[in-house]
Motif scaffolding. Structure first.
Motif, PDB file in Angstrom:
ATOM      1  N   SER A  14       0.822  -1.216   0.000  1.00 34.19           N
ATOM      2  CA  SER A  14       0.000   0.000   0.000  1.00 34.19           C
ATOM      3  C   SER A  14       0.858   1.269   0.000  1.00 34.19           C
ATOM      4  O   SER A  14       0.330   2.384  -0.041  1.00 34.19           O
ATOM      5  N   ASN A  15       2.178   1.089   0.037  1.00 34.99           N
ATOM      6  CA  ASN A  15       3.087   2.241   0.089  1.00 34.99           C
ATOM      7  C   ASN A  15       3.474   2.678  -1.326  1.00 34.99           C
ATOM      8  O   ASN A  15       4.321   2.057  -1.979  1.00 34.99           O
ATOM      9  N   GLN A  16       2.849   3.740  -1.830  1.00 37.50           N
ATOM     10  CA  GLN A  16       3.121   4.264  -3.171  1.00 37.50           C
ATOM     11  C   GLN A  16       4.366   5.142  -3.100  1.00 37.50           C
ATOM     12  O   GLN A  16       4.365   6.208  -2.486  1.00 37.50           O
ATOM     13  N   VAL A  17       5.455   4.708  -3.745  1.00 37.00           N
ATOM     14  CA  VAL A  17       6.712   5.453  -3.635  1.00 37.00           C
ATOM     15  C   VAL A  17       7.044   6.263  -4.887  1.00 37.00           C
ATOM     16  O   VAL A  17       7.815   7.226  -4.815  1.00 37.00           O
ATOM     17  N   LEU A  18       6.503   5.884  -6.039  1.00 36.29           N
ATOM     18  CA  LEU A  18       6.694   6.636  -7.279  1.00 36.29           C
ATOM     19  C   LEU A  18       5.367   6.754  -8.014  1.00 36.29           C
ATOM     20  O   LEU A  18       4.584   5.802  -8.030  1.00 36.29           O
ATOM     21  N   GLU A  19       5.130   7.906  -8.622  1.00 40.14           N
ATOM     22  CA  GLU A  19       3.872   8.099  -9.341  1.00 40.14           C
ATOM     23  C   GLU A  19       4.104   8.892 -10.631  1.00 40.14           C
ATOM     24  O   GLU A  19       4.446  10.071 -10.607  1.00 40.14           O
ATOM     25  N   LYS A  20       4.002   8.174 -11.764  1.00 36.68           N
ATOM     26  CA  LYS A  20       4.046   8.766 -13.107  1.00 36.68           C
ATOM     27  C   LYS A  20       5.267   9.665 -13.310  1.00 36.68           C
ATOM     28  O   LYS A  20       5.153  10.843 -13.632  1.00 36.68           O
ATOM     29  N   ILE A  21       6.438   9.053 -13.130  1.00 39.45           N
ATOM     30  CA  ILE A  21       7.703   9.781 -13.269  1.00 39.45           C
ATOM     31  C   ILE A  21       8.151   9.804 -14.733  1.00 39.45           C
ATOM     32  O   ILE A  21       8.158   8.773 -15.409  1.00 39.45           O
ATOM     33  N   ASP A  22       8.553  10.969 -15.209  1.00 40.74           N
ATOM     34  CA  ASP A  22       9.218  11.126 -16.507  1.00 40.74           C
ATOM     35  C   ASP A  22      10.613  11.675 -16.245  1.00 40.74           C
ATOM     36  O   ASP A  22      10.780  12.675 -15.537  1.00 40.74           O
ATOM     37  N   LEU A  23      11.633  11.027 -16.834  1.00 39.64           N
ATOM     38  CA  LEU A  23      13.008  11.479 -16.630  1.00 39.64           C
ATOM     39  C   LEU A  23      13.839  11.129 -17.862  1.00 39.64           C
ATOM     40  O   LEU A  23      13.717  10.033 -18.415  1.00 39.64           O
ATOM     41  N   VAL A  24      14.690  12.066 -18.286  1.00 40.57           N
ATOM     42  CA  VAL A  24      15.605  11.844 -19.409  1.00 40.57           C
ATOM     43  C   VAL A  24      17.041  11.949 -18.902  1.00 40.57           C
ATOM     44  O   VAL A  24      17.395  12.905 -18.210  1.00 40.57           O
ATOM     45  N   ILE A  25      17.865  10.960 -19.243  1.00 45.10           N
ATOM     46  CA  ILE A  25      19.280  10.928 -18.865  1.00 45.10           C
ATOM     47  C   ILE A  25      20.092  10.787 -20.146  1.00 45.10           C
ATOM     48  O   ILE A  25      19.800   9.906 -20.977  1.00 45.10           O
ATOM     49  N   GLU A  26      21.118  11.601 -20.290  1.00 49.63           N
ATOM     50  CA  GLU A  26      21.911  11.561 -21.520  1.00 49.63           C
ATOM     51  C   GLU A  26      23.396  11.440 -21.221  1.00 49.63           C
ATOM     52  O   GLU A  26      23.886  11.915 -20.188  1.00 49.63           O
ATOM     53  N   SER A  27      24.123  10.819 -22.177  1.00 49.15           N
ATOM     54  CA  SER A  27      25.573  10.695 -22.062  1.00 49.15           C
ATOM     55  C   SER A  27      26.217  12.069 -22.075  1.00 49.15           C
ATOM     56  O   SER A  27      25.692  13.022 -22.651  1.00 49.15           O
ATOM     57  N   GLY A  28      27.363  12.186 -21.403  1.00 51.49           N
ATOM     58  CA  GLY A  28      28.122  13.418 -21.436  1.00 51.49           C
ATOM     59  C   GLY A  28      27.619  14.509 -20.512  1.00 51.49           C
ATOM     60  O   GLY A  28      28.109  15.637 -20.557  1.00 51.49           O
ATOM     61  N   GLN A  29      26.647  14.184 -19.656  1.00 55.30           N
ATOM     62  CA  GLN A  29      26.121  15.161 -18.710  1.00 55.30           C
ATOM     63  C   GLN A  29      26.180  14.599 -17.294  1.00 55.30           C
ATOM     64  O   GLN A  29      26.058  13.390 -17.093  1.00 55.30           O
ATOM     65  N   VAL A  30      26.361  15.490 -16.326  1.00 54.70           N
ATOM     66  CA  VAL A  30      26.242  15.105 -14.916  1.00 54.70           C
ATOM     67  C   VAL A  30      24.894  15.630 -14.444  1.00 54.70           C
ATOM     68  O   VAL A  30      24.682  16.840 -14.348  1.00 54.70           O
ATOM     69  N   HIS A  31      23.986  14.703 -14.178  1.00 58.72           N
ATOM     70  CA  HIS A  31      22.582  15.021 -13.880  1.00 58.72           C
ATOM     71  C   HIS A  31      22.309  14.746 -12.406  1.00 58.72           C
ATOM     72  O   HIS A  31      22.335  13.599 -11.963  1.00 58.72           O
ATOM     73  N   ALA A  32      22.100  15.798 -11.636  1.00 53.74           N
ATOM     74  CA  ALA A  32      21.821  15.628 -10.206  1.00 53.74           C
ATOM     75  C   ALA A  32      20.384  15.188  -9.992  1.00 53.74           C
ATOM     76  O   ALA A  32      19.468  15.658 -10.674  1.00 53.74           O
TER      77      ALA A  32
END
Length: 492
Positions: A14-32
């Motif tokens: 019953s513990n909802q920890v993520l809800e409809k996440i959109d995320l883009v990760i690309e090479s050559g970048q440091v993404h915090a």
């Protein structure tokens, strides 16, 4: 490589920890990736690397849909995750840990020790590590083990490297070395996902920052276009004033005293702490702070010296004796020593207090349940239910469970070794406030911390160690970073 995570949701019961996440990760970048503990950062990366499946959602790599069944398959595809909690085998050597599950073999099928040593030494040289490969991992400090984990990830060809609080246990020099490696990897086209609560690091090394709160993405923007105050507000949903809350506890008589204590890693240590006082212990990694505290609690052997509680000498040769004397100890390594990970929150919180909830031979479930619910509410543990296994919680919420466990024994003395390591800014303030409340009740607190601003901001007095010896004592009014570092490096 371009990774797109679309509409990712995840629930544990019953513990909802993520809800409809959109995320883009690309090479050559440091993404915090930032957010309070329990925001869902590590869970999202665990889904990406195949540790467990998403409840809903899709992952694309360079336009192709993927779903890794396990982390090994993700690694073969060029994704590596360095977890906050070390994934090491304490009884095995450094070399064995590095190549576990990825052993190099000769054409005859035998282990190619020479090839593995050559490859490991090349990575160690790149990272500036000087640890012998035949060293048993369990003999290394937490910081050294973290560097081994980083080295392990660089043994493979990687396109995306995920780091979860990588500098939490590193010295300043090790941290600078890590930043140089990150800059080098970035130039080589490797993408870095950098999970951290340390603002200065975020603004020093990252290009983009994504903030998560309560399982959703709040915002993504270039790091250069934001500031620490704005990020904190997005993380906690409010302004966070008075980072170190004001302490109003009355400091009373000497409650705990150590005289000329000697053991492995420290010698001739003498200090005292008063009722209602927070005594900070500072020093560089390997200075003997943790070894001293472990000896006081009976985890490590003492060879000479005395310990006094309320002016009475006590004999402590085991943790059970320390607990009987009213000493609580939040250890540096919560995963191995602070928690039983597959036990529930309730069972972990009540473990040192089991006798208090027993009537004759029966355990009082009702009273213990009320006790646990009160602690969960007070420490704001994001859990859903007290029956949830601790290994389903974020690192910061696990830290709160360990803290609750020791608060529950109503300690006469509380020792906290790195109490806010891997904890977000909001939860840090809650821990500081809780420490102040305990001090107001007269509880003497000893806090070991590698975070110098924390030591200066929270402590009433500071003891500084260098190479196993206490080099000096600083009162709050006179303590500065320069004075602490002078003592920590062997000055007077």
């Amino acid at each position: 490589m371009r990774i797109e995570m679309r509409d990712i949701s995840k629930a544990f019961g019953s513990n909802q920890v993520l809800e409809k996440i959109d995320l883009v990760i690309e090479s050559g970048q440091v993404h915090a990736l930032m957010g309070e503990n329990g925001a869902g950062k590590s869970t999202l990366m665990n889904i990406l690397t195949g540790l467990f499946p998403a409840t809903t959602g899709t992952i694309y790599i360079d336009g192709q849909e993927v779903a890794f069944a396990n982390p090994q398959l993700a690694e073969e595809a060029g994704l590596s995750f360095i977890h906050q909690e070390m994934n090491t085998w304490p009884e095995m050597t450094v070399l064995e840990n590095l190549f576990l599950g990825r052993e190099l073999k000769t054409s005859f099928g035998f282990l190619d020790q020479k090839a593995m040593k050559t490859k490991a030494e090349a990575v160690f040289k790149r990272l500036g590590i000087s640890i012998p490969l035949d060293t048993v991992i369990g003999q290394l400090s937490v910081g050294q083990q973290q560097m081994i984990e980083i080295a392990k990830s660089l043994l493979s060809e990687i396109s995306i490297l995920i780091m979860d609080e990588p500098t939490a246990a590193l010295t300043d020099r090790e941290t600078e070395t890590l930043f140089e490696i990150i800059a080098s990897l970035k130039q080589q086209g490797v993408g870095i996902v950098y999970i951290s609560h340390r603002m200065e690091e975020i603004f020093k090394i990252t290009n983009l920052v994504t903030v998560m709160r309560d399982g959703i993405v709040v915002d993504t923007q270039p790091t250069a276009q934001t500031n620490p105050q704005e990020l904190v507000k997005k993380m906690v949903g409010r302004e966070l004033s008075d980072y170190y809350p004001e302490k109003n506890a009355r400091i009373g008589e000497v409650a705990f005293e150590v005289e000329k204590l000697t053991g492995e890693g420290f010698e001739e240590a003498s200090f005292y702490v008063r009722e209602g006082e927070i005594l900070g212990f500072s020093g560089l990694m390997g200075s003997g702070r943790t070894e001293l505290m472990r000896a006081i609690f009976g985890l490590n052997k003492k060879t000479s010296g005395t310990i006094k509680i309320a002016s009475n000498e006590v004999q402590i040769t085991s943790p059970s004796q320390a607990i009987q004397q009213g000493i609580g100890f939040l250890t540096e390594d919560r995963k191995e020593e602070g928690l039983i990970l597959d036990f529930s929150i309730k069972d972990n919180m009540t473990l040192p207090s089991t006798k208090d909830f027993s009537k004759n031979v029966f355990f009082d479930e009702k009273t213990s349940e009320a006790f646990v619910l009160k602690l969960i509410e007070r420490l704001r543990v994001k859990s859903g239910t007290p029956q949830l296994a601790v290994n389903k919680l974020s690192g910061g919420n696990q830290q709160k469970v360990v803290l609750a466990k020791w608060i529950g024994i109503a300690p006469k003395i509380l020792i906290l070794d790195e109490p806010t390591r891997g904890v977000d800014v909001g939860a840090k303030r809650e821990i500081y406030q809780l420490m102040n409340e305990l001090a107001e009740r007269g509880v003497p607190i000893i806090m070991v911390s590698s975070d110098l601003p924390e030591v200066l901001g929270v402590s009433d007095r500071i003891m500084v160690m260098h190479e196993g010896r206490i080099m000096g004592e600083l009162k709050k009014a006179e303590a500065t970073q320069e004075k602490v570092m002078e003592l920590a490096t062997g000055g007077h």
